[in-house]
Design an enzyme around this catalytic site. Structure first.
Site, PDB file in Angstrom:
ATOM      1  N   ASP A  92     -34.230 -32.577  32.751  1.00 32.92           N
ATOM      2  CA  ASP A  92     -35.164 -33.034  31.722  1.00 32.92           C
ATOM      3  C   ASP A  92     -34.662 -32.902  30.298  1.00 32.92           C
ATOM      4  O   ASP A  92     -35.365 -33.259  29.358  1.00 32.92           O
ATOM      5  CB  ASP A  92     -36.495 -32.294  31.880  1.00 32.92           C
ATOM      6  N   HIS A  94     -32.403 -23.353  35.322  1.00 34.79           N
ATOM      7  CA  HIS A  94     -32.940 -23.863  36.570  1.00 34.79           C
ATOM      8  C   HIS A  94     -32.909 -22.757  37.603  1.00 34.79           C
ATOM      9  O   HIS A  94     -31.963 -21.966  37.626  1.00 34.79           O
ATOM     10  CB  HIS A  94     -32.121 -25.071  37.067  1.00 34.79           C
TER      11      HIS A  94
HETATM   12  N1  ACO Z   1     -34.289 -20.298  27.382  1.00 32.23           N
HETATM   13  C1  ACO Z   1     -33.992 -18.989  27.171  1.00 32.23           C
HETATM   14  N2  ACO Z   1     -33.816 -18.097  28.160  1.00 32.23           N
HETATM   15  C2  ACO Z   1     -33.932 -18.529  29.417  1.00 32.23           C
HETATM   16  C3  ACO Z   1     -34.238 -19.870  29.711  1.00 32.23           C
HETATM   17  C4  ACO Z   1     -34.422 -20.771  28.640  1.00 32.23           C
HETATM   18  N3  ACO Z   1     -34.716 -22.056  28.875  1.00 32.23           N
HETATM   19  N4  ACO Z   1     -34.314 -20.040  31.049  1.00 32.23           N
HETATM   20  C5  ACO Z   1     -34.060 -18.839  31.585  1.00 32.23           C
HETATM   21  N5  ACO Z   1     -33.820 -17.927  30.595  1.00 32.23           N
HETATM   22  C6  ACO Z   1     -33.457 -16.507  30.778  1.00 32.23           C
HETATM   23  C7  ACO Z   1     -34.651 -15.658  31.179  1.00 32.23           C
HETATM   24  O1  ACO Z   1     -35.313 -15.132  30.048  1.00 32.23           O
HETATM   25  C8  ACO Z   1     -34.005 -14.613  32.022  1.00 32.23           C
HETATM   26  O2  ACO Z   1     -33.370 -13.691  31.171  1.00 32.23           O
HETATM   27  P1  ACO Z   1     -33.255 -12.124  31.584  1.00 32.23           P
HETATM   28  O3  ACO Z   1     -32.426 -12.090  32.818  1.00 32.23           O
HETATM   29  O4  ACO Z   1     -32.615 -11.475  30.402  1.00 32.23           O
HETATM   30  O5  ACO Z   1     -34.662 -11.667  31.822  1.00 32.23           O
HETATM   31  C9  ACO Z   1     -32.899 -15.368  32.750  1.00 32.23           C
HETATM   32  O6  ACO Z   1     -32.565 -16.443  31.882  1.00 32.23           O
HETATM   33  C10 ACO Z   1     -33.318 -15.918  34.114  1.00 32.23           C
HETATM   34  O7  ACO Z   1     -34.454 -16.750  33.914  1.00 32.23           O
HETATM   35  P2  ACO Z   1     -35.745 -16.764  34.853  1.00 32.23           P
HETATM   36  O8  ACO Z   1     -36.948 -17.074  34.042  1.00 32.23           O
HETATM   37  O9  ACO Z   1     -35.773 -15.520  35.681  1.00 32.23           O
HETATM   38  O10 ACO Z   1     -35.372 -17.962  35.794  1.00 32.23           O
HETATM   39  P3  ACO Z   1     -36.359 -18.728  36.758  1.00 32.23           P
HETATM   40  O11 ACO Z   1     -35.521 -19.220  37.860  1.00 32.23           O
HETATM   41  O12 ACO Z   1     -37.548 -17.920  37.099  1.00 32.23           O
HETATM   42  O13 ACO Z   1     -36.896 -19.959  35.863  1.00 32.23           O
HETATM   43  C11 ACO Z   1     -36.943 -22.059  34.759  1.00 32.23           C
HETATM   44  C12 ACO Z   1     -36.310 -21.210  35.869  1.00 32.23           C
HETATM   45  C13 ACO Z   1     -38.488 -22.021  34.902  1.00 32.23           C
HETATM   46  C14 ACO Z   1     -36.505 -23.492  34.907  1.00 32.23           C
HETATM   47  C15 ACO Z   1     -36.517 -21.470  33.380  1.00 32.23           C
HETATM   48  O14 ACO Z   1     -35.104 -21.572  33.248  1.00 32.23           O
HETATM   49  C16 ACO Z   1     -37.201 -22.168  32.213  1.00 32.23           C
HETATM   50  O15 ACO Z   1     -38.325 -21.778  31.857  1.00 32.23           O
HETATM   51  N6  ACO Z   1     -36.573 -23.221  31.617  1.00 32.23           N
HETATM   52  C17 ACO Z   1     -37.191 -23.980  30.559  1.00 32.23           C
HETATM   53  C18 ACO Z   1     -38.208 -24.961  31.135  1.00 32.23           C
HETATM   54  C19 ACO Z   1     -37.538 -26.134  31.834  1.00 32.23           C
HETATM   55  O16 ACO Z   1     -36.614 -26.748  31.322  1.00 32.23           O
HETATM   56  N7  ACO Z   1     -38.074 -26.476  33.032  1.00 32.23           N
HETATM   57  C20 ACO Z   1     -37.590 -27.619  33.811  1.00 32.23           C
HETATM   58  C21 ACO Z   1     -36.924 -27.159  35.079  1.00 32.23           C
HETATM   59  S1  ACO Z   1     -36.254 -28.541  35.926  1.00 32.23           S
HETATM   60  C22 ACO Z   1     -37.558 -29.248  36.678  1.00 32.23           C
HETATM   61  O17 ACO Z   1     -38.525 -28.675  37.053  1.00 32.23           O
HETATM   62  C23 ACO Z   1     -37.450 -30.656  36.888  1.00 32.23           C
END
Ligand code: ACO
Length: 432
Positions: free
Chosen positions: A366, A308
């Site tokens: 979720d 998140h």
């Molecule tokens: N699986 C694997 N790696 C992940 C995940 C994941 N679900 N989420 C984040 N990471 C990693 C990224 O690759 C990144 O790694 P790095 O630092 O080595 O590059 C690090 O964790 C930070 O992640 P970001 O993508 O920079 O975080 P951001 O805040 O931009 O994205 C998000 C947040 C979109 C929710 C992301 O965690 C994700 O895509 N999760 C899966 C989709 C999801 O569950 N979305 C629902 C969110 S809740 C809602 O909207 C109600």
């Protein structure tokens, strides 16, 4: 307002400029850079708004490090345990929990506005039978602006309230109609003897050929899930609503824009994606391979329902949802129990893995919600519409807050241009 400031020195010119630091009730201080460009000729760059507060708001507070979520000051845990969704919708809209008279009136208004204009049934019939319900919701919500010319004056507070209430009241009717369109079943009209969540369940699952019996476990579960999803400050869809509204666009189209933004798998579409992922994993023995894929930067696979932008701790909503899942699955023992067990095992393994620990990636709202929705009988493509129903009260509350603010200006971000520098036109015959 504090006297705290930060000083920015532009090394190139040697000039220093002071900027005020604003402090809200809680949360980090915020540097007011609105005069930055005027003073320095520089923009700020913050892709994805990681360090940027786009507005001030008194609706919802999140502390992502501590895993705290409050609506209008009330902890989410208390609201989820003790309130009806309509109380929470009222709270978000008006700032305080309603007394019983105010709540009765609000519920009566919800009943009064729950029907949709009959000609909208033709609108639904115009969609292909297998259209995604979110596609229908985007279209139908926006089209309400063609029906309610009597309340489109955004400068009139009564019109604003009227439109906001209409949207909260009608959105379950719209979502249920989209489901019925998918199934080729007749639309079911709302009925006033049911409460908000019960009414929606009835519009979804009753048919002309059998009596509908409302299950209190299902109604309670939906009530909790709707409360948990009702608002989450300046997330992508709420910011979309605000940006659309900043131009003075009518409220129905602004909420329609919010629904469109919610649909994406990085946001509200994640609940559907989680279920796909669990089915794909299929068995506990396959979990390690998928964990490795999630960690591999060359693989687009991510653990859906994990991570998140704001929560770097367990999402407080996910904790509550896990408990609801226990109760619902106990009642509806069936094919979903193994899926729930798989999800729990996936969570356990991920939370012990350095990759997830270091990045503070926890289950979000979720991760478990789809399992509950499925156990309650909702098809996968209705998961995000369920989110949209619940979030409508949050969206309209932000819209009302923004419209009430006399300092509201059109949202107009700037950019870091990295395209071609000026070049001259070349006649077509000389182009490569
Ligand atoms: N699986 C694997 N790696 C992940 C995940 C994941 N679900 N989420 C984040 N990471 C990693 C990224 O690759 C990144 O790694 P790095 O630092 O080595 O590059 C690090 O964790 C930070 O992640 P970001 O993508 O920079 O975080 P951001 O805040 O931009 O994205 C998000 C947040 C979109 C929710 C992301 O965690 C994700 O895509 N999760 C899966 C989709 C999801 O569950 N979305 C629902 C969110 S809740 C809602 O909207 C109600």
């Amino acid at each position: 307002m504090s006297d705290e400031t930060v000083t920015l020195t532009v090394n190139r010119t040697g000039e220093s400029h002071e900027f005020p630091v604003l402090h809200g009730t809680e949360g980090p201080g915020t540097i007011d850079i609105s005069k930055l460009y005027g003073k320095t000729g520089l923009f700020t760059y913050d892709q994805g708004f990681v360090s940027t507060a786009s507005c001030n708001s008194s609706i919802t507070y999140i502390d992502g490090d501590e895993g705290i979520l409050r609506y209008r000051g009330y902890p989410i845990e208390q609201l989820a345990a003790k309130c009806a969704y309509t109380e929470v919708a009222y709270l978000l809209m008006y700032g305080d929990l309603p007394n019983s008279e105010q709540h009765d009136k609000f519920v009566t208004d919800m009943h009064r506005y729950a029907m949709i204009n009959e000609s909208l049934t033709n609108f639904f019939k115009g969609f292909r039978y297998d259209s995604h319900p979110m596609a229908m919701m985007v279209g139908v919500m926006g089209s309400l602006s063609a029906f309610y010319h009597d309340s489109l004056d955004i400068n009139n507070p009564e019109h604003r309230e009227f439109s906001a209430q209409r949207m909260i009241a009608k959105v379950p009717t719209i979502a249920a109609a989209a489901y019925k369109r998918n199934n080729g079943e007749p639309f079911v009209y709302p009925r006033n003897e049911y409460e908000y969540c019960g009414n929606f369940l009835r519009m979804m699952f009753s048919t002309p050929c059998c009596d509908f019996k409302l299950d209190p476990v299902a109604e309670r579960a939906l009530n909790v899930l709707f409360i948990l999803h009702a608002d989450h400050e300046q997330n992508a869809s709420t910011s979309t609503v605000r940006l659309a509204a900043s131009s003075g666009a009518n409220p129905f189209t602004c909420i329609s824009a919010g629904i469109a933004s919610l649909w994406g798998p990085a946001h509200g579409g994640a609940n559907e994606a989680v279920l796909d992922m669990l089915h794909e994993i299929g068995d506990v023995k396959n979990i390690p391979a998928y964990i490795e894929r999630a960690k591999d930067k060359d693989d687009p696979f991510r653990l859906m329902g994990f991570g998140h932008r704001v929560y770097k701790n367990y999402d407080p909503r996910a904790k509550i949802i896990r408990e609801v899942a226990d109760e619902v699955l106990e009642r509806y023992v069936g094919e979903d129990t193994p899926l729930f067990d798989l999800a729990r095992e996936l969570e356990r393994i991920a939370l012990e893995d350095d990759y997830f620990v270091e990045r503070k990636l926890y289950p979000n709202v979720d991760f478990y919600s789809g399992i509950i929705y499925r156990a309650l009988g909702f098809p996968k493509n209705m998961f995000t519409p369920l989110f949209a129903i619940a979030r409508t009260s949050g969206w309209v509350s932000h819209w009302m807050e923004m419209m009430d603010d006399p300092s509201n200006r059109i949202g107009r971000p700037r950019q870091l241009y990295d395209g071609e520098a000026e070049r001259s036109h070349v006649a077509m015959q000389y182009r490569k």
